[in-house]
Write a protein that holds these residues in place. Sequence first.
Motif, PDB file in Angstrom:
ATOM      1  N   UNK A  18       0.869  -1.247   0.592  1.00  0.00           N
ATOM      2  CA  UNK A  18      -0.307   0.237  -0.423  1.00  0.00           C
ATOM      3  C   UNK A  18       0.600   1.554   0.160  1.00  0.00           C
ATOM      4  N   UNK A  19       2.154   1.166   0.154  1.00  0.00           N
ATOM      5  CA  UNK A  19       2.836   2.658   0.840  1.00  0.00           C
ATOM      6  C   UNK A  19       3.317   2.637  -0.451  1.00  0.00           C
ATOM      7  N   UNK A  20       3.722   1.856  -0.727  1.00  0.00           N
ATOM      8  CA  UNK A  20       5.453   1.396  -1.608  1.00  0.00           C
ATOM      9  C   UNK A  20       4.571   2.301  -3.352  1.00  0.00           C
ATOM     10  N   UNK A  21       2.905   1.052  -3.706  1.00  0.00           N
ATOM     11  CA  UNK A  21       2.323   2.168  -4.887  1.00  0.00           C
ATOM     12  C   UNK A  21       1.346   2.811  -4.573  1.00  0.00           C
ATOM     13  N   UNK A  22       1.103   4.096  -3.283  1.00  0.00           N
ATOM     14  CA  UNK A  22       1.071   5.221  -2.537  1.00  0.00           C
ATOM     15  C   UNK A  22       2.286   5.917  -3.217  1.00  0.00           C
ATOM     16  N   UNK A  23       3.261   5.939  -2.532  1.00  0.00           N
ATOM     17  CA  UNK A  23       4.582   5.971  -3.361  1.00  0.00           C
ATOM     18  C   UNK A  23       4.622   6.663  -5.174  1.00  0.00           C
ATOM     19  N   UNK A  24       4.395   5.273  -5.805  1.00  0.00           N
ATOM     20  CA  UNK A  24       4.498   5.277  -6.835  1.00  0.00           C
ATOM     21  C   UNK A  24       3.631   5.461  -7.690  1.00  0.00           C
ATOM     22  N   UNK A  25       2.705   6.239  -7.540  1.00  0.00           N
ATOM     23  CA  UNK A  25       1.547   6.191  -8.185  1.00  0.00           C
ATOM     24  C   UNK A  25       0.760   7.915  -7.854  1.00  0.00           C
ATOM     25  N   UNK A  26       1.536   8.211  -6.537  1.00  0.00           N
ATOM     26  CA  UNK A  26       1.114  10.014  -5.426  1.00  0.00           C
ATOM     27  C   UNK A  26      -0.853  10.182  -5.190  1.00  0.00           C
ATOM     28  N   UNK A  27      -0.289   8.619  -4.346  1.00  0.00           N
ATOM     29  CA  UNK A  27      -2.134   8.343  -4.414  1.00  0.00           C
ATOM     30  C   UNK A  27      -2.128   8.026  -2.613  1.00  0.00           C
ATOM     31  N   UNK A  28      -2.928   8.043  -1.938  1.00  0.00           N
ATOM     32  CA  UNK A  28      -3.215   7.925  -0.880  1.00  0.00           C
ATOM     33  C   UNK A  28      -4.179   6.966  -0.801  1.00  0.00           C
ATOM     34  N   UNK A  29      -4.151   6.412   0.773  1.00  0.00           N
ATOM     35  CA  UNK A  29      -4.835   5.457   1.769  1.00  0.00           C
ATOM     36  C   UNK A  29      -5.547   5.931   1.782  1.00  0.00           C
ATOM     37  N   UNK A  30      -7.310   5.485   1.442  1.00  0.00           N
ATOM     38  CA  UNK A  30      -8.280   5.647   1.883  1.00  0.00           C
ATOM     39  C   UNK A  30      -8.681   5.538   2.877  1.00  0.00           C
ATOM     40  N   UNK A  31      -8.558   3.798   3.105  1.00  0.00           N
ATOM     41  CA  UNK A  31      -9.481   2.944   4.484  1.00  0.00           C
ATOM     42  C   UNK A  31      -8.116   1.930   4.356  1.00  0.00           C
ATOM     43  N   UNK A  54      -7.662  -2.787   1.818  1.00  0.00           N
ATOM     44  CA  UNK A  54      -7.882  -1.708   2.108  1.00  0.00           C
ATOM     45  C   UNK A  54      -7.478  -0.788   0.539  1.00  0.00           C
ATOM     46  N   UNK A  55      -7.743   1.095   0.522  1.00  0.00           N
ATOM     47  CA  UNK A  55      -8.187   1.320  -1.018  1.00  0.00           C
ATOM     48  C   UNK A  55      -6.764   2.495  -1.302  1.00  0.00           C
ATOM     49  N   UNK A  56      -6.297   2.808  -2.232  1.00  0.00           N
ATOM     50  CA  UNK A  56      -5.664   4.165  -2.423  1.00  0.00           C
ATOM     51  C   UNK A  56      -6.597   4.322  -3.432  1.00  0.00           C
ATOM     52  N   UNK A  57      -6.611   6.143  -3.228  1.00  0.00           N
ATOM     53  CA  UNK A  57      -7.363   6.762  -4.008  1.00  0.00           C
ATOM     54  C   UNK A  57      -6.304   7.750  -5.043  1.00  0.00           C
ATOM     55  N   UNK A  58      -6.661   8.032  -5.846  1.00  0.00           N
ATOM     56  CA  UNK A  58      -5.523   9.239  -6.548  1.00  0.00           C
ATOM     57  C   UNK A  58      -6.552  10.873  -7.050  1.00  0.00           C
ATOM     58  N   UNK A  59      -6.248  11.707  -7.226  1.00  0.00           N
ATOM     59  CA  UNK A  59      -7.732  12.369  -7.401  1.00  0.00           C
ATOM     60  C   UNK A  59      -9.348  11.811  -7.215  1.00  0.00           C
ATOM     61  N   UNK A  60      -9.394  11.503  -6.398  1.00  0.00           N
ATOM     62  CA  UNK A  60     -10.837  11.429  -5.821  1.00  0.00           C
ATOM     63  C   UNK A  60     -11.454   9.801  -6.459  1.00  0.00           C
ATOM     64  N   UNK A  62     -10.378   5.745  -7.013  1.00  0.00           N
ATOM     65  CA  UNK A  62     -10.079   4.563  -6.406  1.00  0.00           C
ATOM     66  C   UNK A  62      -9.869   3.918  -6.916  1.00  0.00           C
ATOM     67  N   UNK A  63      -8.008   3.673  -7.152  1.00  0.00           N
ATOM     68  CA  UNK A  63      -6.982   2.972  -8.881  1.00  0.00           C
ATOM     69  C   UNK A  63      -6.981   1.811  -8.036  1.00  0.00           C
ATOM     70  N   UNK A  64      -6.702   1.161  -6.547  1.00  0.00           N
ATOM     71  CA  UNK A  64      -5.746  -0.223  -6.822  1.00  0.00           C
ATOM     72  C   UNK A  64      -7.163  -0.424  -5.046  1.00  0.00           C
ATOM     73  N   UNK A  65      -7.194  -1.137  -4.755  1.00  0.00           N
ATOM     74  CA  UNK A  65      -7.562  -2.418  -3.309  1.00  0.00           C
ATOM     75  C   UNK A  65      -6.345  -3.229  -3.564  1.00  0.00           C
ATOM     76  N   UNK A  66      -6.150  -3.873  -1.501  1.00  0.00           N
ATOM     77  CA  UNK A  66      -5.012  -4.050  -1.278  1.00  0.00           C
ATOM     78  C   UNK A  66      -6.094  -5.493  -0.041  1.00  0.00           C
ATOM     79  N   UNK A  67      -5.379  -6.872   0.150  1.00  0.00           N
ATOM     80  CA  UNK A  67      -5.280  -7.322   1.220  1.00  0.00           C
ATOM     81  C   UNK A  67      -4.575  -8.382   1.736  1.00  0.00           C
ATOM     82  N   UNK A  68      -4.788  -8.511   2.859  1.00  0.00           N
ATOM     83  CA  UNK A  68      -3.506  -9.538   3.135  1.00  0.00           C
ATOM     84  C   UNK A  68      -4.487 -11.253   2.996  1.00  0.00           C
ATOM     85  N   UNK A  69      -3.489 -12.387   2.844  1.00  0.00           N
ATOM     86  CA  UNK A  69      -4.601 -13.188   2.530  1.00  0.00           C
ATOM     87  C   UNK A  69      -4.567 -13.758   3.942  1.00  0.00           C
ATOM     88  N   UNK A  70      -5.686 -14.970   4.372  1.00  0.00           N
ATOM     89  CA  UNK A  70      -5.162 -15.416   5.938  1.00  0.00           C
ATOM     90  C   UNK A  70      -3.990 -16.380   5.494  1.00  0.00           C
TER      91      UNK A  70
END
Length: 137
Positions: A18-31, A54-60, A62-70
């Motif tokens: 989430x942090x890595x792709x947020x930095x790469x795309x200039x996006x912000x976690x929204x959840x 978790x959600x990553x948002x850019x310019x309003x 949502x561009x990517x969703x994230x989760x960890x497996x069980x």
Amino acid sequence: MPITIPYLQFNGNAKEALDFYGDAFGATPTMVQTYNEMGDSREDEALGNRIVHARLEKDGVEILYFSDSYVDESLVPGNMLSIAFMFADEASLKSTYDILKDGGQVGIELQEMPWGGVYAKVTDKLGIEWQLNWQKA
């Protein structure tokens, strides 16, 4: 209007992604929500601290969703990406679910979820994993 969002799944390092792709795309976690926060830790401390969604948002948008497996779920290259499809109505969700599950494999049966949505997870007969959601108003 229905939309699709790539859903990336990780084995305990979704926060790092989430942090890595947020930095790469200039996006912000929204959840960011853990299994503990959803009440689904299964009495397992390692699972409880993992990200369930978790959600990553850019310019309003949502561009990517994230989760960890069980902790006991195996991830290999190829099953770390699914497509999240957000429906405008429940009838469309049910129709699509019925078609995708025919000859496929249901991971999570169609059901109401704690976040107020109706959700299912299914891998279709061609091997594509879908996360289907209709959010109640």
